[in-house]
Motif scaffolding. Sequence first.
Motif, PDB file in Angstrom:
ATOM      1  N   VAL A 383       0.856  -1.186   0.000  1.00  0.00           N
ATOM      2  CA  VAL A 383       0.000   0.000   0.000  1.00  0.00           C
ATOM      3  C   VAL A 383       0.893   1.239   0.000  1.00  0.00           C
ATOM      4  N   PHE A 384       0.526   2.227  -0.809  1.00  0.00           N
ATOM      5  CA  PHE A 384       1.235   3.509  -0.852  1.00  0.00           C
ATOM      6  C   PHE A 384       0.212   4.608  -0.562  1.00  0.00           C
ATOM      7  N   ILE A 385       0.487   5.422   0.444  1.00  0.00           N
ATOM      8  CA  ILE A 385      -0.385   6.550   0.791  1.00  0.00           C
ATOM      9  C   ILE A 385       0.396   7.832   0.548  1.00  0.00           C
ATOM     10  N   ALA A 386      -0.138   8.704  -0.291  1.00  0.00           N
ATOM     11  CA  ALA A 386       0.514   9.976  -0.601  1.00  0.00           C
ATOM     12  C   ALA A 386      -0.408  11.119  -0.219  1.00  0.00           C
ATOM     13  N   GLY A 387       0.137  12.098   0.508  1.00  0.00           N
ATOM     14  CA  GLY A 387      -0.658  13.258   0.885  1.00  0.00           C
ATOM     15  C   GLY A 387       0.167  14.228   1.704  1.00  0.00           C
ATOM     16  N   VAL A 388      -0.079  15.512   1.491  1.00  0.00           N
ATOM     17  CA  VAL A 388       0.659  16.524   2.242  1.00  0.00           C
ATOM     18  C   VAL A 388       0.106  16.609   3.663  1.00  0.00           C
ATOM     19  N   THR A 389       0.802  17.340   4.503  1.00  0.00           N
ATOM     20  CA  THR A 389       0.347  17.549   5.873  1.00  0.00           C
ATOM     21  C   THR A 389      -1.040  18.198   5.866  1.00  0.00           C
ATOM     22  N   MET A 541      -4.396   8.219  -2.888  1.00  0.00           N
ATOM     23  CA  MET A 541      -3.876   9.530  -3.258  1.00  0.00           C
ATOM     24  C   MET A 541      -4.768  10.604  -2.657  1.00  0.00           C
ATOM     25  N   LEU A 542      -4.229  11.341  -1.695  1.00  0.00           N
ATOM     26  CA  LEU A 542      -4.910  12.464  -1.089  1.00  0.00           C
ATOM     27  C   LEU A 542      -4.366  13.750  -1.709  1.00  0.00           C
ATOM     28  N   GLU A 558      -5.600   7.919 -14.348  1.00  0.00           N
ATOM     29  CA  GLU A 558      -5.236   8.788 -15.457  1.00  0.00           C
ATOM     30  C   GLU A 558      -6.012  10.107 -15.377  1.00  0.00           C
ATOM     31  N   GLY A 559      -5.286  11.191 -15.494  1.00  0.00           N
ATOM     32  CA  GLY A 559      -5.920  12.507 -15.529  1.00  0.00           C
ATOM     33  C   GLY A 559      -6.248  13.102 -14.180  1.00  0.00           C
ATOM     34  N   ILE A 560      -6.093  12.338 -13.089  1.00  0.00           N
ATOM     35  CA  ILE A 560      -6.386  12.881 -11.760  1.00  0.00           C
ATOM     36  C   ILE A 560      -5.276  13.848 -11.354  1.00  0.00           C
ATOM     37  N   ASP A 561      -5.656  15.013 -10.871  1.00  0.00           N
ATOM     38  CA  ASP A 561      -4.699  16.012 -10.410  1.00  0.00           C
ATOM     39  C   ASP A 561      -4.846  16.154  -8.898  1.00  0.00           C
ATOM     40  N   PRO A 562      -3.981  15.501  -8.104  1.00  0.00           N
ATOM     41  CA  PRO A 562      -4.126  15.578  -6.651  1.00  0.00           C
ATOM     42  C   PRO A 562      -3.882  16.969  -6.104  1.00  0.00           C
ATOM     43  N   GLY A 563      -3.180  17.805  -6.869  1.00  0.00           N
ATOM     44  CA  GLY A 563      -2.960  19.174  -6.427  1.00  0.00           C
ATOM     45  C   GLY A 563      -4.201  20.033  -6.548  1.00  0.00           C
ATOM     46  N   TYR A 595      -8.551   9.719  -3.623  1.00  0.00           N
ATOM     47  CA  TYR A 595      -8.873   8.615  -4.510  1.00  0.00           C
ATOM     48  C   TYR A 595      -8.119   7.375  -4.036  1.00  0.00           C
ATOM     49  N   VAL A 596      -8.754   6.221  -4.177  1.00  0.00           N
ATOM     50  CA  VAL A 596      -8.104   4.964  -3.810  1.00  0.00           C
ATOM     51  C   VAL A 596      -8.254   3.997  -4.972  1.00  0.00           C
ATOM     52  N   GLY A 597      -7.164   3.304  -5.265  1.00  0.00           N
ATOM     53  CA  GLY A 597      -7.185   2.299  -6.322  1.00  0.00           C
ATOM     54  C   GLY A 597      -6.571   1.015  -5.817  1.00  0.00           C
ATOM     55  N   SER A 598      -7.193  -0.103  -6.139  1.00  0.00           N
ATOM     56  CA  SER A 598      -6.721  -1.406  -5.686  1.00  0.00           C
ATOM     57  C   SER A 598      -7.143  -2.425  -6.723  1.00  0.00           C
ATOM     58  N   PRO A 599      -6.436  -3.549  -6.856  1.00  0.00           N
ATOM     59  CA  PRO A 599      -6.816  -4.547  -7.861  1.00  0.00           C
ATOM     60  C   PRO A 599      -8.283  -4.947  -7.738  1.00  0.00           C
TER      61      PRO A 599
END
Length: 737
Positions: A383-389, A541-542, A558-563, A595-599
């Motif tokens: 699992v990879f979680i990405a997000g700023v403070t 992805m937060l 594809e095309g998601i802009d987390p910023g 957004y969350v993505g998993s198999p």
Amino acid sequence: MSEITVTRRPNTADQVPALVSVIAPPALGALAPLLEPGLAALTAAATVCGSAAFAAHYVGRLPAGIVNATGIPDVLAAQRATLLGSSLLTSMAVVPSALLGPAYADALMVGFLDPASVSGIVSAAWWSVWGGLTYKLRPALAARKVRVPAPEPGAGPSNLPGPGGLYRIWADHISGEGGAHPGQHLVGVTDAGDLWEGIIEATQGKAVSVSAESVGSAYRVPAACVTFAPGAHPGEQYVTVRRTPPAELDPSTMEGMWARLVRPKVMPGTHLKDAQVDPATGGWVAWVVADDDVPALPVPDRKALVGALRSSMTLVDYQPHASDPRRGKIRIMDRNPLEDGVPFPGPQALEPSPGGYIAIGRGISGRVARLQLFDPVLGAQHVFIAGVTGSGKGGVVQIIALAAHLAGMAIIYADPKGSSNPDVADMAAYSATGPDSIQALRVGYALLQHRVSESERTGRKNFKATPDCPWVMVIVDETHMIADSSSPDSKEAVFILDKIAALGRSLGITLLIVNQAVNADKLGGSTALRTNVIQGGAMVMLRTDSAQSNLITVDGFEGIDPGAIPAAWSAEDEPLVWSDDIPIDDPARTFGLGYVGSPGEPVQMMRTWILESAAPYVRPGLITWPKDWPGWDDRHAVAETSLMPGDGDGPTGGGSGWGGDYSPPAGGGFTKAQPDAAGADAAVLAYMDTMLGLEVTKDDIRTLTGINEKTLSNALTVLVKSGAIERVRPGVYRKTL
């Protein structure tokens, strides 16, 4: 009611079989006696076979593949009775003529002139059947005039229902002399009220050229209400005319808004289908479908899509279809239902499914947002979680860790920050924080080594969790703080993380990376680590840097802009001119939104459960440790033992066997003076001692010893020749007892 006359012409596909059916019986009957005996017998046999084939087709016994291979299955079906009759008449004329000679043919062809004789009666009956067959085929043989009702006097063009009125308008303004397309007639009209359909037929030898503008002008409807479809040949075309404009032409509908605002520049070649009110959001939901001439939907830029729809990032959700590249789902909301938050429903919501999926929140569709921690067949899922403070990644970690804890997984927790999530530390079998966080990774790596050895010893192919050999989750919070090159432990940390990411899945070890971004430079430069974790599991992805979207290659992102995910749900528009008199709002934060993505799971906008603290749900009696590892009791000693040669806490205490010349520079990391040959041999051998029985690549040895390529190659050659280590295969080495 008055009528008008129109001409209906047969299609060539209908006309040719009909002509053959009419001409064949008398022509072959008259020619058969004139053929040589052998050819006459062959012709007779062919007619008998033809009769048998048409008889089988008549009763539905002829294989469909043979019928379809002719290219005119619909014609053969429509004329099956006449084709059978014609073949029987032909056989009746040819077969006896081939056997009995010209006398029989003469009697059959002209015997009706002597009606009193037997041959006259047979001949008359034969010709009567032939005449009936010809009469039945008359619509397919030649053009004919038909009378149809004329429109009521004074009726306007747009209010003429029924084929009669439609034919009249067509004849006056399109197909007649002085019309837009003379000679291109309308036939076969059916009127359904809101639309009518018909067939356009051009003069033989010419193609249909009627335009939508001409039809629209004649019937007083927009050209977009007129559509065409190809017919059986260029001289035929189907036309459909709507009396009311379709939804995509009405700007007040969702379809019309899409056609006007989105289709031209953001997603060309697309249209909406089945637009309807979405009960989950109170807004609209529809399928985005590729046009017939477009093989797949284009990937939309989410920010451009939102801008085209005149909305905001939290009020538009686009979701590609998981298996159909020609479809996607669009939601447009007046208010996002996730804004109110999704309270944690209780620990029962975190129970893993049989496939290892856990729910971490609620999707915009109303469906739970899930990710997979383990697969009973494939093994652990990373699992990879990405997000700023402030984006809510700490809450996601807490929920995932609580799910793992309640499911009986053993947790090893590294927190370089030192205060990221105390509740997770309370669930862990082993945790290390602050500068000591590398110790947790060492424990995880030692467990990995043990399971690799056991897997080789037992020949185990797939991991099966048991109470004594549980699933394990290694959580690394704020990974960049330990993996970044500025950290003194970065080289060792990246090495361990790479190994767990590459080997952990098949050994039941989940790696949970928590970071502000997915850039390789924030992970010690390891693109392999990022790829193995993201491609080998789930991605959450937060709100984070916009550039991250280009680094995520998982389908659905594809095309998601987390910023573009806002920090707050709503705020007053920024004024053109600032004044200190304007109050500063403190809107609710969008923590947990992403957004969350998993198999096997669709990527959709979601928000995690709101769980302030997991402490009330932590069960100390459920804390699990890897009982299958005999070294667990020595874990603290293992944690203090560095994998890096030259570290004073290393396996040899930093003696000369490691080269003794590693020192942390001011900027972090390690530098090393080039060793002599003997020092290089000793450094390699000392490292191989720590990897006893395991296969190690040359790249790993170079990374962890710092020896340059040429010196390392010479050292490995010397050690292999002396028998100190063995070369398993090119670039891979192992030391055995």
